[in-house]
Design an enzyme around this catalytic site. Structure first.
Site, PDB file in Angstrom:
ATOM      1  N   GLU A  94       0.817  -4.209   1.899  1.00  0.00           N
ATOM      2  CA  GLU A  94       1.733  -4.707   3.453  1.00  0.00           C
ATOM      3  C   GLU A  94       1.188  -5.468   3.602  1.00  0.00           C
ATOM      4  O   GLU A  94       0.428  -6.138   3.853  1.00  0.00           O
ATOM      5  CB  GLU A  94       1.424  -3.175   4.136  1.00  0.00           C
ATOM      6  CG  GLU A  94       2.764  -3.566   5.546  1.00  0.00           C
ATOM      7  CD  GLU A  94       2.414  -2.468   6.305  1.00  0.00           C
ATOM      8  OE1 GLU A  94       1.166  -1.922   6.734  1.00  0.00           O
ATOM      9  OE2 GLU A  94       3.983  -2.053   6.687  1.00  0.00           O
ATOM     10  N   THR A 137      -2.990   1.966   9.006  1.00  0.00           N
ATOM     11  CA  THR A 137      -3.393   3.018   7.392  1.00  0.00           C
ATOM     12  C   THR A 137      -4.647   2.698   7.622  1.00  0.00           C
ATOM     13  O   THR A 137      -5.293   3.941   8.553  1.00  0.00           O
ATOM     14  CB  THR A 137      -2.991   2.539   6.042  1.00  0.00           C
ATOM     15  OG1 THR A 137      -1.718   2.371   6.398  1.00  0.00           O
ATOM     16  CG2 THR A 137      -3.075   4.119   5.774  1.00  0.00           C
ATOM     17  N   GLY A 180       0.204   2.552  13.398  1.00  0.00           N
ATOM     18  CA  GLY A 180      -0.976   1.420  13.808  1.00  0.00           C
ATOM     19  C   GLY A 180      -1.337   0.761  12.080  1.00  0.00           C
ATOM     20  O   GLY A 180      -0.793   1.498  11.119  1.00  0.00           O
ATOM     21  N   GLY A 212      -5.719   4.173  11.528  1.00  0.00           N
ATOM     22  CA  GLY A 212      -5.121   5.852  10.970  1.00  0.00           C
ATOM     23  C   GLY A 212      -6.426   6.231  10.709  1.00  0.00           C
ATOM     24  O   GLY A 212      -6.354   7.637  10.451  1.00  0.00           O
ATOM     25  N   LYS A 264      -2.209   3.535  25.188  1.00  0.00           N
ATOM     26  CA  LYS A 264      -3.286   2.528  24.908  1.00  0.00           C
ATOM     27  C   LYS A 264      -2.156   1.001  24.517  1.00  0.00           C
ATOM     28  O   LYS A 264      -2.094   1.508  23.297  1.00  0.00           O
ATOM     29  CB  LYS A 264      -4.553   2.736  24.885  1.00  0.00           C
ATOM     30  CG  LYS A 264      -5.400   1.110  24.423  1.00  0.00           C
ATOM     31  CD  LYS A 264      -6.281   1.300  23.212  1.00  0.00           C
ATOM     32  CE  LYS A 264      -5.778   0.505  22.365  1.00  0.00           C
ATOM     33  NZ  LYS A 264      -5.740  -0.615  22.378  1.00  0.00           N
ATOM     34  N   CYS A 313       6.983  -2.084  10.501  1.00  0.00           N
ATOM     35  CA  CYS A 313       7.086  -1.045   9.046  1.00  0.00           C
ATOM     36  C   CYS A 313       7.420  -0.255   7.971  1.00  0.00           C
ATOM     37  O   CYS A 313       7.908   0.221   7.650  1.00  0.00           O
ATOM     38  CB  CYS A 313       6.118  -0.191  10.050  1.00  0.00           C
ATOM     39  SG  CYS A 313       7.091   1.083  11.056  1.00  0.00           S
ATOM     40  N   GLU A 332       1.796   7.137  12.537  1.00  0.00           N
ATOM     41  CA  GLU A 332       2.844   6.504  11.944  1.00  0.00           C
ATOM     42  C   GLU A 332       2.365   4.850  11.068  1.00  0.00           C
ATOM     43  O   GLU A 332       1.858   5.110  12.116  1.00  0.00           O
ATOM     44  CB  GLU A 332       3.777   6.544  12.571  1.00  0.00           C
ATOM     45  CG  GLU A 332       5.076   7.101  13.181  1.00  0.00           C
ATOM     46  CD  GLU A 332       5.654   6.467  14.404  1.00  0.00           C
ATOM     47  OE1 GLU A 332       5.843   6.647  15.132  1.00  0.00           O
ATOM     48  OE2 GLU A 332       6.369   5.794  14.101  1.00  0.00           O
TER      49      GLU A 332
HETATM   50  P1  NDP Z   1      -3.517  -1.828  14.533  1.00  0.00           P
HETATM   51  O1  NDP Z   1      -4.094  -0.495  13.852  1.00  0.00           O
HETATM   52  O2  NDP Z   1      -4.897  -2.861  14.508  1.00  0.00           O
HETATM   53  O3  NDP Z   1      -3.795  -1.235  16.279  1.00  0.00           O
HETATM   54  C1  NDP Z   1      -3.090  -0.896  16.648  1.00  0.00           C
HETATM   55  C2  NDP Z   1      -3.274   0.400  17.925  1.00  0.00           C
HETATM   56  O4  NDP Z   1      -4.656   1.098  17.257  1.00  0.00           O
HETATM   57  C3  NDP Z   1      -3.709  -0.596  18.670  1.00  0.00           C
HETATM   58  O5  NDP Z   1      -3.663  -0.171  20.052  1.00  0.00           O
HETATM   59  C4  NDP Z   1      -4.910  -1.561  18.497  1.00  0.00           C
HETATM   60  O6  NDP Z   1      -5.971  -1.405  19.922  1.00  0.00           O
HETATM   61  C5  NDP Z   1      -5.486   0.500  18.380  1.00  0.00           C
HETATM   62  N1  NDP Z   1      -6.486   0.180  17.660  1.00  0.00           N
HETATM   63  C6  NDP Z   1      -7.453  -0.387  16.551  1.00  0.00           C
HETATM   64  N2  NDP Z   1      -8.508   0.257  16.293  1.00  0.00           N
HETATM   65  C7  NDP Z   1      -8.821   0.970  16.601  1.00  0.00           C
HETATM   66  C8  NDP Z   1      -9.474   1.866  16.950  1.00  0.00           C
HETATM   67  N3  NDP Z   1     -10.677   2.520  16.056  1.00  0.00           N
HETATM   68  N4  NDP Z   1      -9.777   3.346  17.561  1.00  0.00           N
HETATM   69  C9  NDP Z   1      -8.017   3.691  18.248  1.00  0.00           C
HETATM   70  N5  NDP Z   1      -7.445   2.656  18.592  1.00  0.00           N
HETATM   71  C10 NDP Z   1      -7.271   1.339  17.569  1.00  0.00           C
HETATM   72  O7  NDP Z   1      -2.286  -2.195  14.125  1.00  0.00           O
HETATM   73  P2  NDP Z   1      -1.880  -3.508  14.317  1.00  0.00           P
HETATM   74  O8  NDP Z   1      -1.768  -3.320  15.868  1.00  0.00           O
HETATM   75  O9  NDP Z   1      -2.430  -4.696  13.832  1.00  0.00           O
HETATM   76  O10 NDP Z   1      -0.512  -2.984  14.367  1.00  0.00           O
HETATM   77  C11 NDP Z   1       0.089  -3.751  13.013  1.00  0.00           C
HETATM   78  C12 NDP Z   1      -0.244  -2.294  12.004  1.00  0.00           C
HETATM   79  O11 NDP Z   1       0.946  -1.543  12.646  1.00  0.00           O
HETATM   80  C13 NDP Z   1       0.465  -3.141  10.349  1.00  0.00           C
HETATM   81  O12 NDP Z   1      -0.099  -3.024   9.856  1.00  0.00           O
HETATM   82  C14 NDP Z   1       1.824  -2.178  10.372  1.00  0.00           C
HETATM   83  O13 NDP Z   1       1.223  -1.084   9.143  1.00  0.00           O
HETATM   84  C15 NDP Z   1       1.548  -0.505  11.228  1.00  0.00           C
HETATM   85  N6  NDP Z   1       2.990  -0.303  11.698  1.00  0.00           N
HETATM   86  C16 NDP Z   1       3.561   1.575  11.550  1.00  0.00           C
HETATM   87  C17 NDP Z   1       4.385   2.094  11.344  1.00  0.00           C
HETATM   88  C18 NDP Z   1       5.068   2.974  11.579  1.00  0.00           C
HETATM   89  O14 NDP Z   1       5.816   3.503  12.459  1.00  0.00           O
HETATM   90  N7  NDP Z   1       4.449   3.677  10.509  1.00  0.00           N
HETATM   91  C19 NDP Z   1       4.890   1.055  13.013  1.00  0.00           C
HETATM   92  C20 NDP Z   1       4.716  -0.640  13.548  1.00  0.00           C
HETATM   93  C21 NDP Z   1       3.281  -0.601  12.998  1.00  0.00           C
HETATM   94  P3  NDP Z   1      -6.337  -3.255  19.503  1.00  0.00           P
HETATM   95  O15 NDP Z   1      -4.992  -4.148  19.895  1.00  0.00           O
HETATM   96  O16 NDP Z   1      -6.430  -3.329  21.003  1.00  0.00           O
HETATM   97  O17 NDP Z   1      -7.008  -3.858  18.963  1.00  0.00           O
END
Ligand code: NDP
Length: 480
Positions: A392, A237, A235, A240, A181, A291, A257
């Site tokens: 962050e 925190t 994504g 997560g 996804k 990140c 992550e």
């Molecule tokens: P999000 O957590 O908003 O989204 C990440 C993914 O999860 C997207 O595909 C999103 O879909 C999906 N998602 C959102 N809500 C849900 C849910 N309730 N259940 C299942 N899936 C869900 O993060 P961002 O896309 O905004 O990414 C940025 C964040 O990611 C940053 O804040 C950073 O901290 C973190 N990050 C961490 C990394 C690491 O390696 N540790 C690497 C890269 C980023 P949709 O887009 O449709 O909302």
């Protein structure tokens, strides 16, 4: 103006059970281009019913075919993925640059790294093995590494293609079927991966699917589905934690992550020139939406002035521009709201008592005014307790925190809820190793800014880091 001609589709379909489909929701969402805020594409949104169908297909494919394949057969499929990615490298890179706002050179590097991941796991699949353990009673204990079943890979928008490959390749290699996804901002390179899976790899139907739509509906439905045995998520925190809660009832296996607020430690004996000149892209690369961004610079008081002035000079020289321009090093942020968030944090830092030494402005000159551009911000006189140093930002904002005493500095570095990555700059390897063990972080690099390798573990994103994986780089010191 760079050539922006790509095949414009009316609406892209997602990839369910071996077919590209518009699904049953009747809805589609816009996919934007951050450099001009124009629509790049529309993508059909999956319904919960579509998600259920895809999980059923994935489970069937897992039970009836994929889990029965021999490692060498799976390796052959993975190599075809790598070949297909390389054959389409330029097209995927352009898609990624236009959709994320990423400089084209960075996109090429990432797409190639995605291919390398498939190659790496094609090799690893033959050596994943269990163990033969000595036991205290008569008999032999054998452990087996078995696939879990249906694996959901949920990825963010900052490195869409690389993140997708880093999850999909190992999951397929281990014999799981996969549902990917992508983030709703950036689904296009994942759909290209689906096209490669379909046309080049000829992956058996249901083994690999790409399902698009909002996290709040599609994401939740995937996470809550009882047949999804493994969730690999990168994504925010907060998201997560939500995923953990939603999947806790059935005790699914979850890998997370999450965020970062990584330190960049400049010791008094560092090669300050090299540290300062290489560090801007370690925090402002990918427009700070990384990140692992080294967003807190802890700089020893003896070298503070030299570091800050060299860092500002190096930042001034970075090229901000059109992601498709070969010279561009920093592109726009992914969305207007992501840029606003960064601008707001800069204002907050100043309100908290930090000084804005450089940048932090919306770029409104011709060529920039339609996109989400800003100049990278350098905040000095920052205290680690300030919100700007603790939260962050996920944008191009550096906090410079001076220190005098190493012990006190380590305490401050560790006084943060994140612990993902970081760098240490010193000419004294004993000091480097001492600090690398004292900093509570998943990965650390000494005298370089990269600590993520296919061959090494990475991604510990909270303070429960169980070990430090330190990377070193040997290169010539800068001329004095
Ligand atoms: P999000 O957590 O908003 O989204 C990440 C993914 O999860 C997207 O595909 C999103 O879909 C999906 N998602 C959102 N809500 C849900 C849910 N309730 N259940 C299942 N899936 C869900 O993060 P961002 O896309 O905004 O990414 C940025 C964040 O990611 C940053 O804040 C950073 O901290 C973190 N990050 C961490 C990394 C690491 O390696 N540790 C690497 C890269 C980023 P949709 O887009 O449709 O909302």
């Amino acid at each position: 103006m760079n050539n922006r001609s790509v095949k414009r589709q009316c609406r892209s379909n997602f990839f369910l059970n071996g077919e590209f489909t518009e699904g049953t929701s009747g809805k589609a969402f816009d996919v934007m281009e951050p450099s001009c805020n124009k629509r790049l594409d529309q993508v059909h949104e999956a319904s919960v019913e579509d998600v259920n169908q895809s999980v059923e297909a994935a489970e069937k494919a897992y039970r009836e075919s994929w889990r029965k394949t021999k490692p060498a057969e799976r390796a052959a499929f993975l190599r075809k993925f790598a070949e297909g990615i390389r054959a389409n490298l330029e097209e995927i890179s352009r898609i990624e640059s236009r959709n994320v706002g990423k400089p084209i050179g960075d996109s090429r590097w990432e797409v190639n790294a995605g291919a390398e991941l498939f190659d790496y796991y094609a090799g690893a699949v033959s050596i994943f093995s269990g163990e033969n353990l000595p036991v205290s009673r008569p008999g032999v204990d054998l452990t087996f590494r078995q696939p879990i079943g249906v694996a959901a890979c949920i990825v963010p928008w900052n490195y869409p293609f690389l993140m997708a490959c880093s999850k999909v390749a190992p999951a397929l290699a281990a014999g799981n079927s996969v549902i990917l996804k992508p983030a709703s901002y950036t689904p296009l390179s994942a759909l290209k991966l689906a096209e490669i899976a379909h046309k080049v790899v000829d992956i058996p139907k249901g083994v690999f699917q790409v399902i698009c739509g909002p996290g709040s509906t599609v994401g939740n439905a995937i996470v809550e589905h009882p047949a999804v045995g493994k969730i690999s998520f990168t994504g925010e925190t907060v998201t997560g934690a939500e995923i953990l809660r939603r999947s806790a009832g059935r005790i699914a296996r979850v890998s997370l992550e999450l965020g970062g607020k990584s330190p960049n430690i400049i010791c008094q004996d560092a090669d300050v020139q090299r540290a300062a000149e290489s560090s801007p892209l370690a925090v402002f690369g990918n427009t700070g939406q990384d990140c692992c961004a080294r967003s807190r610079a802890f700089v020893h008081a003896d070298v503070l002035d030299e570091f800050v002035s060299r860092f500002i000079e190096a930042t001034r020289k970075t090229v901000i521009g059109d992601p498709l321009d070969e010279k561009t090093e920093i592109g726009p942020l992914v969305s207007p709201s992501q840029r606003q968030r960064s601008i707001d944090y800069v204002a907050l830092g100043v309100k908290e008592g930090a000084k804005l030494a450089y940048g932090g402005e919306v770029l409104s000159a011709p060529g920039f005014s339609d996109g989400n551009y800003m100049t990278p911000a350098i905040l000095v006189d920052v205290k680690n307790s300030m919100r700007v140093a603790q939260e962050e930002i996920f944008g191009p904002v550096l906090c410079v925190i001076p220190y005098k005493d190493e012990e006190a500095m380590i305490q401050e570095v560790n006084d943060c809820r994140y612990g993902l990555s970081g760098s240490i700059w010193t000419r004294d390897m004993t000091r480097g190793l001492r600090l690398a063990q004292a900093v509570e972080s998943g990965v650390l690099s000494i005298n370089c800014n990269n600590s993520v390798f296919n061959e090494a573990p990475s991604g510990v994103s909270n303070r429960a880091a169980s070990g430090v994986n330190a990377a070193f780089m040997h290169s010539k010191p800068s001329p004095k």
